[in-house]
Design a protein around this motif. Structure first.
Motif, PDB file in Angstrom:
ATOM      1  N   LEU A 133       3.993   3.022  -1.254  1.00  0.00           N
ATOM      2  CA  LEU A 133       3.234   1.982  -0.558  1.00  0.00           C
ATOM      3  C   LEU A 133       1.926   1.662  -1.291  1.00  0.00           C
ATOM      4  CD1 LEU A 133       3.075   0.239   1.989  1.00  0.00           C
ATOM      5  CD2 LEU A 133       1.929   2.127   3.110  1.00  0.00           C
ATOM      6  N   ARG A 146      -7.651   2.757  -4.454  1.00  0.00           N
ATOM      7  CA  ARG A 146      -6.384   2.547  -5.165  1.00  0.00           C
ATOM      8  C   ARG A 146      -6.619   2.112  -6.597  1.00  0.00           C
ATOM      9  NH1 ARG A 146      -4.328   0.633   0.045  1.00  0.00           N
ATOM     10  NH2 ARG A 146      -5.117  -1.425  -0.460  1.00  0.00           N
ATOM     11  N   ARG A 183      -0.727  -5.676   3.957  1.00  0.00           N
ATOM     12  CA  ARG A 183       0.334  -4.716   4.238  1.00  0.00           C
ATOM     13  C   ARG A 183       1.581  -5.448   4.707  1.00  0.00           C
ATOM     14  NH1 ARG A 183       0.932   0.610   6.520  1.00  0.00           N
ATOM     15  NH2 ARG A 183       3.181   0.941   6.442  1.00  0.00           N
ATOM     16  N   LYS A 184       1.398  -6.517   5.475  1.00  0.00           N
ATOM     17  CA  LYS A 184       2.545  -7.302   5.948  1.00  0.00           C
ATOM     18  C   LYS A 184       3.325  -7.865   4.767  1.00  0.00           C
ATOM     19  CE  LYS A 184       0.744  -8.826  10.329  1.00  0.00           C
ATOM     20  NZ  LYS A 184      -0.306  -9.742  10.754  1.00  0.00           N
ATOM     21  N   TYR A 222     -14.719   0.410   6.245  1.00  0.00           N
ATOM     22  CA  TYR A 222     -13.350   0.147   6.657  1.00  0.00           C
ATOM     23  C   TYR A 222     -13.347  -0.651   7.954  1.00  0.00           C
ATOM     24  CZ  TYR A 222      -8.371   0.978   6.332  1.00  0.00           C
ATOM     25  OH  TYR A 222      -7.014   0.833   6.160  1.00  0.00           O
ATOM     26  N   TYR A 241       0.341  -1.787  11.850  1.00  0.00           N
ATOM     27  CA  TYR A 241      -0.055  -1.248  10.543  1.00  0.00           C
ATOM     28  C   TYR A 241      -1.393  -0.560  10.645  1.00  0.00           C
ATOM     29  CZ  TYR A 241       3.759  -3.997   8.713  1.00  0.00           C
ATOM     30  OH  TYR A 241       4.993  -4.491   8.465  1.00  0.00           O
ATOM     31  N   GLN A 242      -2.216  -1.035  11.586  1.00  0.00           N
ATOM     32  CA  GLN A 242      -3.510  -0.421  11.775  1.00  0.00           C
ATOM     33  C   GLN A 242      -3.360   1.052  12.175  1.00  0.00           C
ATOM     34  OE1 GLN A 242      -5.880  -2.783  14.332  1.00  0.00           O
ATOM     35  NE2 GLN A 242      -7.643  -1.428  14.230  1.00  0.00           N
ATOM     36  N   MET A 255       0.735  -1.790  -2.874  1.00  0.00           N
ATOM     37  CA  MET A 255      -0.523  -2.383  -2.406  1.00  0.00           C
ATOM     38  C   MET A 255      -1.457  -2.637  -3.596  1.00  0.00           C
ATOM     39  SD  MET A 255      -0.748  -2.926   0.931  1.00  0.00           S
ATOM     40  CE  MET A 255      -2.381  -2.732   1.643  1.00  0.00           C
ATOM     41  N   ASN A 282     -12.822   6.371   3.581  1.00  0.00           N
ATOM     42  CA  ASN A 282     -12.486   4.956   3.732  1.00  0.00           C
ATOM     43  C   ASN A 282     -12.312   4.273   2.387  1.00  0.00           C
ATOM     44  OD1 ASN A 282     -12.410   4.921   6.471  1.00  0.00           O
ATOM     45  ND2 ASN A 282     -14.562   4.352   6.718  1.00  0.00           N
ATOM     46  N   MET A 283     -13.170   4.635   1.441  1.00  0.00           N
ATOM     47  CA  MET A 283     -13.041   4.004   0.124  1.00  0.00           C
ATOM     48  C   MET A 283     -11.714   4.368  -0.517  1.00  0.00           C
ATOM     49  SD  MET A 283     -16.610   4.054  -1.888  1.00  0.00           S
ATOM     50  CE  MET A 283     -17.240   5.588  -1.256  1.00  0.00           C
ATOM     51  N   GLN A 336     -10.657  -4.151   6.666  1.00  0.00           N
ATOM     52  CA  GLN A 336      -9.537  -3.748   7.505  1.00  0.00           C
ATOM     53  C   GLN A 336      -8.570  -4.908   7.729  1.00  0.00           C
ATOM     54  OE1 GLN A 336     -10.402  -2.504  11.498  1.00  0.00           O
ATOM     55  NE2 GLN A 336      -8.872  -0.896  11.383  1.00  0.00           N
ATOM     56  N   MET A 352      -7.126  -9.522  -2.838  1.00  0.00           N
ATOM     57  CA  MET A 352      -8.047  -8.924  -1.862  1.00  0.00           C
ATOM     58  C   MET A 352      -9.473  -8.996  -2.386  1.00  0.00           C
ATOM     59  SD  MET A 352      -5.492  -5.769  -1.182  1.00  0.00           S
ATOM     60  CE  MET A 352      -5.831  -5.077   0.397  1.00  0.00           C
ATOM     61  N   ARG A 381      -8.938   5.151   0.795  1.00  0.00           N
ATOM     62  CA  ARG A 381      -7.718   4.619   1.397  1.00  0.00           C
ATOM     63  C   ARG A 381      -7.688   3.094   1.371  1.00  0.00           C
ATOM     64  NH1 ARG A 381      -8.003   4.406   7.762  1.00  0.00           N
ATOM     65  NH2 ARG A 381     -10.233   4.205   8.058  1.00  0.00           N
ATOM     66  N   SER A 382      -8.648   2.473   0.701  1.00  0.00           N
ATOM     67  CA  SER A 382      -8.602   1.018   0.585  1.00  0.00           C
ATOM     68  C   SER A 382      -8.487   0.628  -0.886  1.00  0.00           C
ATOM     69  CB  SER A 382      -9.836   0.409   1.231  1.00  0.00           C
ATOM     70  OG  SER A 382     -10.983   0.918   0.600  1.00  0.00           O
ATOM     71  N   THR A 383      -8.622  -0.653  -1.156  1.00  0.00           N
ATOM     72  CA  THR A 383      -8.377  -1.144  -2.519  1.00  0.00           C
ATOM     73  C   THR A 383      -9.247  -0.451  -3.560  1.00  0.00           C
ATOM     74  OG1 THR A 383      -7.943  -3.238  -1.481  1.00  0.00           O
ATOM     75  CG2 THR A 383      -8.140  -3.259  -3.832  1.00  0.00           C
ATOM     76  N   GLU A 391      -6.538  -5.369   4.660  1.00  0.00           N
ATOM     77  CA  GLU A 391      -5.598  -4.262   4.500  1.00  0.00           C
ATOM     78  C   GLU A 391      -4.335  -4.524   5.331  1.00  0.00           C
ATOM     79  OE1 GLU A 391      -5.450  -0.384   2.578  1.00  0.00           O
ATOM     80  OE2 GLU A 391      -6.750  -2.103   2.389  1.00  0.00           O
ATOM     81  N   ILE A 392      -4.536  -4.985   6.563  1.00  0.00           N
ATOM     82  CA  ILE A 392      -3.400  -5.194   7.453  1.00  0.00           C
ATOM     83  C   ILE A 392      -2.602  -6.423   7.049  1.00  0.00           C
ATOM     84  CG2 ILE A 392      -2.822  -5.805   9.835  1.00  0.00           C
ATOM     85  CD1 ILE A 392      -5.276  -3.965  10.559  1.00  0.00           C
ATOM     86  N   GLU A 443       5.125  -5.168   3.004  1.00  0.00           N
ATOM     87  CA  GLU A 443       6.324  -4.731   3.730  1.00  0.00           C
ATOM     88  C   GLU A 443       7.482  -5.702   3.507  1.00  0.00           C
ATOM     89  OE1 GLU A 443       7.085  -2.006   5.403  1.00  0.00           O
ATOM     90  OE2 GLU A 443       5.131  -1.052   5.183  1.00  0.00           O
TER      91      GLU A 443
END
Lengths: 274, 355
Positions: free
Chosen positions: A116, B206, A149-150, A137, B13-14, A120, B198-199, A142, A127, B201-203, A145-146, A153
């Protein structure tokens, strides 16, 4: 030249899919590494919505060609016109932002991340949230991110890899890794997708799956595809037009049938019977 | 049996992207926070608060900073202590030279100074990788300490370069007891650790990991290597800088440039190797382990072996244990104690019926 044009019309008329205008035009590309000539005076074009194959023996310059297209290598001579604009000095990230995505011959996934997260990451160009927003976040980070994510998916569903989405890619078998790499490239919504030997090292079933995915991507998303492949059966079946390279020179260009009957191509690559 | 996720369905997804997707983990984490914020200050004595828990938290923050750079972005660094020094001395100077500046603002500004210096010393990372980069960051270590000693302006012309932290006063409340200093440290560390989570797990995170795992592919999907690496250096140095400021203000009270030497940098590197490279939790485990091991070793030696030992035996034994453990972890479990914890949790989810 005339032969080529007629052939394109034939493909356009017979294929049922709409093959459009030229989106990528490579003119007289020459690439040297010191004294080694990797590519010599190569010209060909790629039309919107088509599947264009590049074939040739090992060391013919196929991967170098892809690297030129997405800005990893800078040719010493020649012009590259993408979407009607001539390309200046360019870095790979600029090619990515213009809508060129690719996969690699040797899988180049981010091994420490989950499937995933890999996909992403492929979508990061879309983004825009900043570092502070990511720290909290909250809000834009956020939401993005959502929202993305769609999309991701959808790609996951499309390539049928739902069951492995949380698995670290390092643990996956080879065939699936190739598929995840394709997913990562697709997540960027590319206009032009470069596939470097997408079927290397696969068994027949995996090859069939991959062919199906490539054709579906081309058909449903309208993505233009340039692919390098050694399996002649696959190339002849799925591509609209084929370029043949040998020792850095172009020796053939046309529909699969034309290429198959071109004596120079046969001598260099497909083999002659004695 | 209690640790089971059956019946916890994620409908959005949240929910799927939470820090702790399993409810037991969430409850556990809140309980842990409550324990450290409420229970510990009531039951712990001054020695524990001042000499053990506060430094554990501060080192955790420094290790977290290094982990962002080395564990997530894949850039090896030996300059963490120097960035801590920048944070400490910058905060001191902001407090000293700007009248009435709030303490937390000074700390953030100190961290930002460290971030700027980090970017400067991160520039070589654009050309060199791995071991060679570590040597380049070694230059930061020696250069920064030299500058702080050489120019007495930084320590307000005090003899021998020692700075004495001013009293911390936030909104009229003085933080001058071990309890209040501990709570302040805990608060800052908690906030920054959550921000780090938080950083990653976000862009932002990554991108760091993409650069770490396969920089060619990262470049081709449009990640700008220079920007990403320098960002990692900046964030990492910010964390180290804040840790340095806390080191001076809530832990030691007086620091000198030589206190931030190469030994401290190595100590922080050992923390992330033992705790877990590329793990937020690992930074805490590693820091706790390295601070607590000598304490427990001392207690153990004194109560079981007694006074018969030659002086210095304990500290030498400590070095031997660290060395042995680092080799052990590098060979057996390169992802450190955090990975062991994760394996334990995975086993627990299936226990007692693993099939």
């Amino acid at each position: 030249m005339m032969m080529n044009d007629m052939a394109q019309e034939a493909v356009a008329a017979g294929g049922g899919r709409k093959i459009g205008e030229v989106i990528l035009d490579l003119q007289n590309i020459s690439l040297r590494f010191g004294g080694v000539k990797a590519l010599t005076d190569i010209s060909f074009d790629v039309r919107k919505h088509e599947i264009r194959a590049i074939i040739g023996p090992n060391g013919a310059g196929k991967s170098s060609m892809l690297n030129v297209i997405n800005g990893v290598y800078h040719p010493q001579e020649g012009r590259i016109v993408f979407h009607g604009e001539e390309r200046k000095e360019m870095e790979p990230y600029m090619a990515a932002s213009q809508g060129i995505a690719r996969t690699f011959q040797n899988i180049a996934l981010f091994k420490g991340m989950s499937v995933l997260d890999n996909i992403m990451t492929g979508r990061h160009m879309k983004m825009n949230a900043g570092l502070l927003s990511h720290m909290l976040y909250f809000g834009r980070a956020q939401k993005e991110e959502i929202e993305h994510r769609k999309k991701v998916e959808e790609v996951i569903d499309f390539l049928e890899i739902q069951s492995i989405r949380k698995t670290p890619v390092g643990r996956l078998p080879y065939g699936l890794q190739k598929r995840v790499e394709l997913a990562r490239a697709l997540a960027a919504d590319p206009d032009l997708l470069l596939l470097d030997e997408p079927m290397a090292g696969m068994n027949v079933e995996e090859k069939q799956d991959m062919c199906r995915f490539i054709l579906d991507v081309n058909d449903q998303f309208g993505t233009t595809i340039v692919l390098i492949e050694h399996d002649m059966g696959v190339v002849m079946d799925i591509s609209d037009r084929v370029v043949v390279l040998d020792y850095g020179k172009k020796i053939g260009d046309g529909t699969p049938d034309e290429v198959k009957s071109n004596p120079e191509v046969i001598a260099a690559y497909l083999g002659t019977s004695h | 049996m209690l640790y089971r996720e059956a019946g916890q369905f994620k409908a959005s997804y949240q929910e799927d992207a939470q820090i702790f997707p399993i409810r037991q983990d969430r409850v556990g984490f809140i309980a842990l926070l409550a324990f450290f914020f409420v229970v510990v200050p009531m039951i712990a004595n001054q020695y524990w608060l001042q000499a053990i828990l506060t430094p554990v938290l501060i080192f955790s923050l420094a290790a977290l900073g290094l982990n962002i750079l080395t564990g997530y972005a894949g850039q090896l660094s030996l300059g963490s202590a120097a960035f801590m020094a920048v944070g400490a001395f910058a905060t001191y100077n902001f407090m000293l030279r700007i009248d009435g500046i709030p303490f937390l603002v000074a700390v953030v500004l100190g961290g930002l100074c460290a971030a700027g210096v980090g970017i400067l010393f991160g520039l070589p990372s654009l050309r060199i990788k791995g071991f060679y980069l570590a040597v380049a960051t070694l230059a930061a270590q020696f250069f920064i300490v030299w500058v702080l000693v050489k120019f007495p302006w930084f320590s307000n012309y005090s003899s021998s370069g020692v700075i004495t932290a001013q009293e911390i006063n936030i909104l009229g409340f003085a933080f001058n007891t071990p309890e209040t200093k501990y709570l302040l440290t805990l608060l800052v560390v908690t906030v920054l650790a959550l921000a780090a989570k938080n950083m990653v797990r976000s862009t932002t995170g990554r991108k760091w990991m993409a650069v770490r795992d396969m920089d060619v592919a990262a470049e081709v999907i449009g990640i700008r290597l220079m920007r990403t690496k320098l960002q990692a250096f900046a964030v990492s140095s910010f964390y180290c800088g804040v840790a340095g400021a806390l080191y001076a203000y809530t832990y030691l009270g007086t620091v000198e440039p030589e206190g931030f030497n190469l030994d401290l940098s190595f100590k922080i590197l050992f923390m992330i190797i033992i705790g877990g490279v590329g793990s937020i939790l690992g930074s805490f485990l590693g820091a706790a382990f390295i601070v607590l091991l000598p304490v427990f070793l001392n207690i153990f030696l004194h109560s079981f072996v007694g006074a018969a030992l030659p002086p210095g035996f304990g500290s030498n034994l400590e070095l031997m244990i660290f060395g042995g453990l680092i080799i052990f972890f590098l060979i057996v479990e390169p992802h450190g104690m955090a990975r062991l914890w994760q394996i334990g949790k995975e086993k627990l989810r299936l226990w007692p019926f693993p099939h």
